[in-house]
Every structure is written in C-alpha cells, then in structure tokens.
Design a protein around this motif. Sequence first.
Motif, PDB file in Angstrom:
ATOM      1  N   ALA A  65      11.099 -11.194 -46.477  1.00 20.76           N
ATOM      2  CA  ALA A  65      10.159 -10.125 -45.878  1.00 20.76           C
ATOM      3  C   ALA A  65       8.860 -10.432 -45.625  1.00 20.76           C
ATOM      4  O   ALA A  65       8.159  -9.733 -44.725  1.00 20.76           O
ATOM      5  CB  ALA A  65      10.407  -8.957 -47.023  1.00 20.76           C
ATOM      6  N   ALA A  66       8.276 -11.364 -46.152  1.00 21.17           N
ATOM      7  CA  ALA A  66       6.865 -11.744 -45.849  1.00 21.17           C
ATOM      8  C   ALA A  66       6.657 -12.523 -44.627  1.00 21.17           C
ATOM      9  O   ALA A  66       7.351 -13.380 -44.261  1.00 21.17           O
ATOM     10  CB  ALA A  66       6.387 -12.419 -47.162  1.00 21.17           C
ATOM     11  N   SER A  67       5.406 -12.551 -44.003  1.00 26.12           N
ATOM     12  CA  SER A  67       4.996 -13.328 -42.858  1.00 26.12           C
ATOM     13  C   SER A  67       4.447 -14.629 -43.455  1.00 26.12           C
ATOM     14  O   SER A  67       4.098 -14.502 -44.676  1.00 26.12           O
ATOM     15  CB  SER A  67       3.773 -12.314 -42.194  1.00 26.12           C
ATOM     16  OG  SER A  67       2.580 -12.436 -42.800  1.00 26.12           O
ATOM     17  N   TYR A  68       4.044 -15.424 -42.434  1.00 27.77           N
ATOM     18  CA  TYR A  68       3.706 -16.513 -43.125  1.00 27.77           C
ATOM     19  C   TYR A  68       2.245 -16.525 -43.977  1.00 27.77           C
ATOM     20  O   TYR A  68       2.276 -17.125 -44.988  1.00 27.77           O
ATOM     21  CB  TYR A  68       3.058 -17.663 -41.972  1.00 27.77           C
ATOM     22  CG  TYR A  68       2.667 -18.740 -41.962  1.00 27.77           C
ATOM     23  CD1 TYR A  68       3.785 -19.782 -42.263  1.00 27.77           C
ATOM     24  CD2 TYR A  68       1.509 -19.342 -41.690  1.00 27.77           C
ATOM     25  CE1 TYR A  68       3.366 -21.198 -42.668  1.00 27.77           C
ATOM     26  CE2 TYR A  68       0.976 -20.457 -42.278  1.00 27.77           C
ATOM     27  CZ  TYR A  68       1.916 -21.457 -42.428  1.00 27.77           C
ATOM     28  OH  TYR A  68       1.658 -23.036 -42.562  1.00 27.77           O
ATOM     29  N   TYR A  69       1.256 -15.739 -43.504  1.00 27.91           N
ATOM     30  CA  TYR A  69       0.177 -15.662 -44.505  1.00 27.91           C
ATOM     31  C   TYR A  69       0.068 -14.697 -45.495  1.00 27.91           C
ATOM     32  O   TYR A  69      -0.528 -14.794 -46.340  1.00 27.91           O
ATOM     33  CB  TYR A  69      -0.933 -15.403 -43.430  1.00 27.91           C
ATOM     34  CG  TYR A  69      -1.340 -16.461 -42.610  1.00 27.91           C
ATOM     35  CD1 TYR A  69      -2.020 -17.712 -43.250  1.00 27.91           C
ATOM     36  CD2 TYR A  69      -1.165 -16.661 -41.211  1.00 27.91           C
ATOM     37  CE1 TYR A  69      -2.358 -18.764 -42.368  1.00 27.91           C
ATOM     38  CE2 TYR A  69      -1.543 -17.780 -40.344  1.00 27.91           C
ATOM     39  CZ  TYR A  69      -2.253 -18.879 -41.296  1.00 27.91           C
ATOM     40  OH  TYR A  69      -2.582 -20.034 -40.369  1.00 27.91           O
TER      41      TYR A  69
END
Length: 89
Positions: A65-69
């Motif tokens: 669910a998380a973006s790269y950063y």
Amino acid sequence: MSRVNDVGGQGGFGALEIEADEPPFHADWEARVYALNSVLVRNGVYRLDEFRDAVERMPPRAYLAASYYERWLYAIETLLAGRGPAGEG
C-alpha cells in the motif's frame, strides 16, 4: 522464505512503464526523507544494509500500500525507534 518485495522471476505484474521526464520527487517531503536517510547513513547511525532490511521487513499489506518514499520513512522510523534521542542504541 521470500518477502513480499522479492518478486524476481515472477510474472503477472504487467509491463513496466517508464514515464518520460519523471521528476525525482513528487512532493517536498519525499526529498526530505531522501536527505534524512542520506545523513543518517553518512553519520553511521545505521548502515545501508540495515535500512534495506527494514524496508523489506514491512508487513506485506503495508509494503504493497505504501509509495516508494513511504517505505523509506517506515524504515527510518523503525531503525530509530530503539536507538534513543541521538540515534545511539
């Protein structure tokens, strides 16, 4: 045991899309997370391999669910959690 990020050799993820003229950061906070991680590694608060392991230990649902950063921020928070106010620990 493989982790959620270990998808090498697996199919079914579709074509890789590379956007032309993609900016390195989509928001100011991403640049800050990048800089913070660079400073922490450079000053020996933790090693790059520890950082990578912390990203890879994210719970699968959170990782996907998380973006790269967002993953980077999770790893930084995880690594600093038990090290005290100056990063010792």
